[in-house]
Design a protein around this motif. Structure first.
Motif, PDB file in Angstrom:
ATOM      1  N   SER A   1      14.031 -17.856  25.924  1.00 17.55           N
ATOM      2  CA  SER A   1      13.346 -18.279  24.689  1.00 17.55           C
ATOM      3  C   SER A   1      13.267 -19.804  24.575  1.00 17.55           C
ATOM      4  CB  SER A   1      14.062 -17.689  23.461  1.00 17.55           C
ATOM      5  OG  SER A   1      14.150 -16.284  23.545  1.00 17.55           O
ATOM      6  N   GLN A   2      12.820 -20.456  25.646  1.00 16.46           N
ATOM      7  CA  GLN A   2      12.653 -21.905  25.604  1.00 16.46           C
ATOM      8  C   GLN A   2      11.482 -22.280  24.686  1.00 16.46           C
ATOM      9  OE1 GLN A   2      14.664 -24.324  27.576  1.00 16.46           O
ATOM     10  NE2 GLN A   2      15.878 -22.462  27.335  1.00 16.46           N
ATOM     11  N   GLN A   3      11.657 -23.341  23.911  1.00 16.08           N
ATOM     12  CA  GLN A   3      10.650 -23.780  22.961  1.00 16.08           C
ATOM     13  C   GLN A   3      10.364 -25.266  23.137  1.00 16.08           C
ATOM     14  OE1 GLN A   3      12.253 -22.823  19.125  1.00 16.08           O
ATOM     15  NE2 GLN A   3      12.135 -20.600  19.440  1.00 16.08           N
ATOM     16  N   VAL A   4       9.178 -25.690  22.676  1.00 17.72           N
ATOM     17  CA  VAL A   4       8.831 -27.101  22.749  1.00 17.72           C
ATOM     18  C   VAL A   4       9.776 -27.925  21.880  1.00 17.72           C
ATOM     19  CG1 VAL A   4       7.036 -28.813  22.299  1.00 17.72           C
ATOM     20  CG2 VAL A   4       6.420 -26.561  23.228  1.00 17.72           C
ATOM     21  N   VAL A   5      10.054 -27.428  20.689  1.00 16.30           N
ATOM     22  CA  VAL A   5      11.028 -28.072  19.810  1.00 16.30           C
ATOM     23  C   VAL A   5      12.334 -27.281  19.935  1.00 16.30           C
ATOM     24  CG1 VAL A   5      11.610 -28.741  17.462  1.00 16.30           C
ATOM     25  CG2 VAL A   5       9.225 -28.809  18.227  1.00 16.30           C
ATOM     26  N   PRO A   6      13.328 -27.818  20.634  1.00 17.16           N
ATOM     27  CA  PRO A   6      14.538 -27.038  20.915  1.00 17.16           C
ATOM     28  C   PRO A   6      15.395 -26.811  19.678  1.00 17.16           C
ATOM     29  CG  PRO A   6      14.814 -29.292  21.662  1.00 17.16           C
ATOM     30  CD  PRO A   6      13.387 -29.162  21.224  1.00 17.16           C
ATOM     31  N   GLY A   7      15.983 -25.623  19.629  1.00 17.19           N
ATOM     32  CA  GLY A   7      16.996 -25.342  18.625  1.00 17.19           C
ATOM     33  C   GLY A   7      18.348 -25.820  19.105  1.00 17.19           C
ATOM     34  N   ARG A   8      19.387 -25.463  18.369  1.00 20.71           N
ATOM     35  CA  ARG A   8      20.726 -25.936  18.736  1.00 20.71           C
ATOM     36  C   ARG A   8      21.182 -25.386  20.074  1.00 20.71           C
ATOM     37  NH1 ARG A   8      23.900 -24.593  13.235  1.00 20.71           N
ATOM     38  NH2 ARG A   8      22.476 -22.821  13.388  1.00 20.71           N
ATOM     39  N   LYS A   9      20.896 -24.110  20.325  1.00 20.12           N
ATOM     40  CA  LYS A   9      21.291 -23.510  21.608  1.00 20.12           C
ATOM     41  C   LYS A   9      20.580 -24.190  22.764  1.00 20.12           C
ATOM     42  CE  LYS A   9      19.208 -20.213  23.527  1.00 20.12           C
ATOM     43  NZ  LYS A   9      18.510 -18.965  23.899  1.00 20.12           N
ATOM     44  N   GLN A  10      19.266 -24.338  22.649  1.00 18.65           N
ATOM     45  CA  GLN A  10      18.497 -24.969  23.718  1.00 18.65           C
ATOM     46  C   GLN A  10      18.885 -26.432  23.885  1.00 18.65           C
ATOM     47  OE1 GLN A  10      14.275 -24.314  23.464  1.00 18.65           O
ATOM     48  NE2 GLN A  10      13.792 -26.018  24.833  1.00 18.65           N
ATOM     49  N   PHE A  11      19.182 -27.106  22.782  1.00 19.80           N
ATOM     50  CA  PHE A  11      19.603 -28.508  22.865  1.00 19.80           C
ATOM     51  C   PHE A  11      20.897 -28.642  23.652  1.00 19.80           C
ATOM     52  CE2 PHE A  11      22.180 -32.020  21.254  1.00 19.80           C
ATOM     53  CZ  PHE A  11      21.332 -33.098  21.479  1.00 19.80           C
ATOM     54  N   LEU A  12      21.846 -27.732  23.393  1.00 20.49           N
ATOM     55  CA  LEU A  12      23.121 -27.769  24.121  1.00 20.49           C
ATOM     56  C   LEU A  12      22.891 -27.561  25.613  1.00 20.49           C
ATOM     57  CD1 LEU A  12      26.221 -27.753  24.305  1.00 20.49           C
ATOM     58  CD2 LEU A  12      26.137 -25.284  23.806  1.00 20.49           C
ATOM     59  N   GLY A  13      22.123 -26.536  25.971  1.00 24.96           N
ATOM     60  CA  GLY A  13      21.874 -26.265  27.382  1.00 24.96           C
ATOM     61  C   GLY A  13      21.156 -27.397  28.079  1.00 24.96           C
ATOM     62  N   GLU A  14      20.142 -27.955  27.405  1.00 25.96           N
ATOM     63  CA  GLU A  14      19.394 -29.055  28.008  1.00 25.96           C
ATOM     64  C   GLU A  14      20.246 -30.307  28.139  1.00 25.96           C
ATOM     65  OE1 GLU A  14      15.876 -29.611  25.738  1.00 25.96           O
ATOM     66  OE2 GLU A  14      14.849 -27.845  26.578  1.00 25.96           O
ATOM     67  N   TRP A  15      21.128 -30.527  27.164  1.00 27.88           N
ATOM     68  CA  TRP A  15      21.989 -31.709  27.233  1.00 27.88           C
ATOM     69  C   TRP A  15      22.949 -31.621  28.418  1.00 27.88           C
ATOM     70  CZ3 TRP A  15      27.264 -32.682  27.018  1.00 27.88           C
ATOM     71  CH2 TRP A  15      27.608 -34.027  26.876  1.00 27.88           C
ATOM     72  N   VAL A  16      23.583 -30.460  28.582  1.00 31.18           N
ATOM     73  CA  VAL A  16      24.522 -30.285  29.700  1.00 31.18           C
ATOM     74  C   VAL A  16      23.779 -30.387  31.028  1.00 31.18           C
ATOM     75  CG1 VAL A  16      26.128 -28.704  30.829  1.00 31.18           C
ATOM     76  CG2 VAL A  16      26.103 -28.873  28.338  1.00 31.18           C
ATOM     77  N   TYR A  17      22.647 -29.705  31.131  1.00 27.36           N
ATOM     78  CA  TYR A  17      21.867 -29.723  32.375  1.00 27.36           C
ATOM     79  C   TYR A  17      21.362 -31.128  32.689  1.00 27.36           C
ATOM     80  CZ  TYR A  17      18.156 -28.711  35.709  1.00 27.36           C
ATOM     81  OH  TYR A  17      17.350 -28.700  36.820  1.00 27.36           O
ATOM     82  N   SER A  18      20.858 -31.819  31.679  1.00 25.85           N
ATOM     83  CA  SER A  18      20.335 -33.166  31.901  1.00 25.85           C
ATOM     84  C   SER A  18      21.444 -34.122  32.319  1.00 25.85           C
ATOM     85  CB  SER A  18      19.654 -33.681  30.630  1.00 25.85           C
ATOM     86  OG  SER A  18      18.532 -32.884  30.305  1.00 25.85           O
ATOM     87  N   PHE A  19      22.610 -33.967  31.733  1.00 29.41           N
ATOM     88  CA  PHE A  19      23.737 -34.821  32.116  1.00 29.41           C
ATOM     89  C   PHE A  19      24.089 -34.617  33.582  1.00 29.41           C
ATOM     90  CE2 PHE A  19      28.333 -35.252  32.783  1.00 29.41           C
ATOM     91  CZ  PHE A  19      28.501 -36.589  32.459  1.00 29.41           C
ATOM     92  N   LEU A  20      24.205 -33.368  34.014  1.00 31.02           N
ATOM     93  CA  LEU A  20      24.553 -33.087  35.406  1.00 31.02           C
ATOM     94  C   LEU A  20      23.447 -33.524  36.356  1.00 31.02           C
ATOM     95  CD1 LEU A  20      26.114 -29.533  34.926  1.00 31.02           C
ATOM     96  CD2 LEU A  20      27.339 -31.677  35.304  1.00 31.02           C
TER      97      LEU A  20
END
Length: 275
Positions: free
Chosen positions: A63-82
């Motif tokens: 359920s990826q969205q253009v405007v991320p929710g809290r769940k998507q924000f967390l996943g993208e933040w961890v992935y982007s950091f790595l």
């Protein structure tokens, strides 16, 4: 787990007092005999951690969205950091082929380390040296396979054991040292660093929790100290253990990060154009 039950008089419990046996694995199916001792609680922890990591990233990918929710924000933040801070910065333009392994590696180590603070486990999986060596072996295979794939076996071995510009007279000294450093010391120290930090943290927590429990349950003076003083020391010891638990959470994250960074650096050195 840390045993906290004091045996009654006349009873014998192998789990008390805590010691080396507190780190021993317990067979899941003892009725099957010694040949199946490898099916133990720590193997189950590692399997659960793998399932948690897979489930986490599958959940984050849904359920990826253009405007991320809290769940998507967390996943993208961890992935982007790595991806950005470890894989891309260390490996350069070749980072994409190694990124899945680095993400899985960091996630798996972190979950297993946090088991040391989770009440159902209370034991970091990498307090068992075999699991740390197994993970280091995977990194060892990865960076050597990357180097051999790029340069060929003979050329890769020359690059890893003989830096450019070394005088011929120093070859008998440099070649064994470089071989020892790149093929023996790297994986061993990678495993020992992770194991040592997790083992030491769990040991310190065990000392404070068990010691505090003993002092708190004292009903008679000991070593010349009155019971209220002993009980008070037990309360302080247990409070200290809470602070150590918090510190161990930081150590768990830090060790996952360090192991992942070193893995990326070893791969980078193996595929680098120059040494």
């Amino acid at each position: 787990m840390i045993p906290l039950l004091i045996p009654m008089e006349g009873e014998e419990h192998a789990s008390w007092p805590p010691g080396v046996q507190s780190f021993a694995s317990r067979p899941l199916f003892p009725e099957l005999g010694p040949g199946y001792d490898w099916l133990n609680n720590h193997l189950a922890q590692a399997a659960i951690a793998a399932a948690v990591v897979i489930a986490f990233w599958l959940w984050m990918a849904r359920s990826q969205q253009v405007v991320p929710g809290r769940k998507q924000f967390l996943g993208e933040w961890v992935y982007s950091f790595l991806r950005n801070q470890i894989a891309r910065d260390i490996l350069g333009h070749d980072y994409r082929k190694y990124l899945p392994y680095l993400v899985a590696l960091f996630s798996f180590i972190l979950v297993n380390n946090l088991f040391g603070q989770f009440f159902l486990f209370m034991f970091p999986t990498f307090s068992k040296i075999g699991y740390a060596y197994g993970l280091a072996l995977l990194t060892f295979v990865l960076y050597n396979a990357a180097g051999i794939s790029k340069y060929g076996f003979g050329n890769y071995m020359r690059r890893m054991t003989l830096p450019e510009g070394v005088p011929v007279l120093l070859w008998p000294l440099i070649i064994p040292l470089e071989f020892l450093s790149n093929f023996i010391v790297r994986p061993v120290t990678l495993a020992l660093r992770l194991f040592g930090n997790m083992f030491a943290g769990h040991l310190v927590i065990m000392v404070f929790v068990v010691g505090g429990t003993l002092l708190l349950t004292m009903t008679e003076p000991a070593a010349g100290f009155p019971v209220p003083l002993l009980n008070g020391a037990g309360v302080i010891s247990l409070l200290f253990s809470l602070g150590i638990f918090a510190l161990e959470i930081l150590v768990a994250v830090l060790q996952a990060y360090i192991f992942t960074v070193l893995t990326a650096q070893y791969v980078s050195s193996a595929i680098a154009e120059e040494h």
